[in-house]
Motif scaffolding. Sequence first.
Motif, mmCIF file in Angstrom:
data_model
loop_
_atom_site.group_PDB
_atom_site.id
_atom_site.type_symbol
_atom_site.label_atom_id
_atom_site.label_comp_id
_atom_site.label_asym_id
_atom_site.label_seq_id
_atom_site.Cartn_x
_atom_site.Cartn_y
_atom_site.Cartn_z
ATOM 1 N N ALA A 241 0.866 -1.167 0.000
ATOM 2 C CA ALA A 241 0.000 0.000 0.000
ATOM 3 C C ALA A 241 0.907 1.222 0.000
ATOM 4 C CB ALA A 241 -0.898 -0.009 1.226
ATOM 5 N N ALA A 242 0.733 2.075 -0.990
ATOM 6 C CA ALA A 242 1.587 3.246 -1.116
ATOM 7 C C ALA A 242 1.404 4.164 0.085
ATOM 8 C CB ALA A 242 1.271 3.976 -2.407
ATOM 9 N N ASP A 243 2.464 4.833 0.449
ATOM 10 C CA ASP A 243 2.508 5.712 1.609
ATOM 11 C C ASP A 243 2.635 7.156 1.121
ATOM 12 O OD1 ASP A 243 3.308 7.238 3.832
ATOM 13 O OD2 ASP A 243 4.473 5.597 4.672
ATOM 14 N N VAL A 244 1.541 7.915 1.256
ATOM 15 C CA VAL A 244 1.510 9.295 0.769
ATOM 16 C C VAL A 244 2.542 10.165 1.487
ATOM 17 C CG1 VAL A 244 0.072 11.365 0.554
ATOM 18 C CG2 VAL A 244 -0.891 9.119 0.012
ATOM 19 N N ALA A 245 2.678 10.011 2.800
ATOM 20 C CA ALA A 245 3.648 10.828 3.556
ATOM 21 C C ALA A 245 5.076 10.540 3.104
ATOM 22 C CB ALA A 245 3.502 10.572 5.048
ATOM 23 N N ALA A 246 5.394 9.261 2.892
ATOM 24 C CA ALA A 246 6.728 8.908 2.378
ATOM 25 C C ALA A 246 6.895 9.447 0.965
ATOM 26 C CB ALA A 246 6.936 7.401 2.417
ATOM 27 N N GLY A 247 5.819 9.421 0.190
ATOM 28 C CA GLY A 247 5.853 9.950 -1.174
ATOM 29 C C GLY A 247 6.148 11.441 -1.202
ATOM 30 N N GLU A 248 5.625 12.161 -0.232
ATOM 31 C CA GLU A 248 5.905 13.598 -0.151
ATOM 32 C C GLU A 248 7.395 13.838 0.077
ATOM 33 O OE1 GLU A 248 4.374 17.640 2.131
ATOM 34 O OE2 GLU A 248 3.904 15.681 3.011
#
Length: 129
Positions: free
Chosen positions: A41-48
């Motif tokens: 599951a992709a992690d939006v905070a890590a993506g930022e």
Amino acid sequence: MKIAIVASLLASASAFSIKQAAQGAATIGAAAVIATQPVFAADVAAGEQVFNANCAACHAGGQNVIMPEKTLEKEALEQYLAGGRNEKAVINQVTNGKNAMPAFGGRLGDDEIANVAAYVISSSEAGWE
């Protein structure tokens, strides 16, 4: 990998006696819960964080300093992104690059790229700050 571990746990559990199985039921139950979750599951905070370190030089605030009309805004992604505005299309673009955008497939891991894609889609939906 998680599924293989869970399968191994479940197979091992069947070899226990009923008493041992009852004692380990909590562990097996937890393993069964893990098996029902998506593998990734992709992690939006890590993506930022990945976006800020690798993409913001050209795309700060969802903009595009090279091709100003091709922003990361919702409407522009729908219009210009091959495959439409979705995480899979962003992953493809980031991995392979296109036109002036370099390919990041050799620089970033698959999970980092997926996280960036989740962040871009999430930010385009909410409106970039």
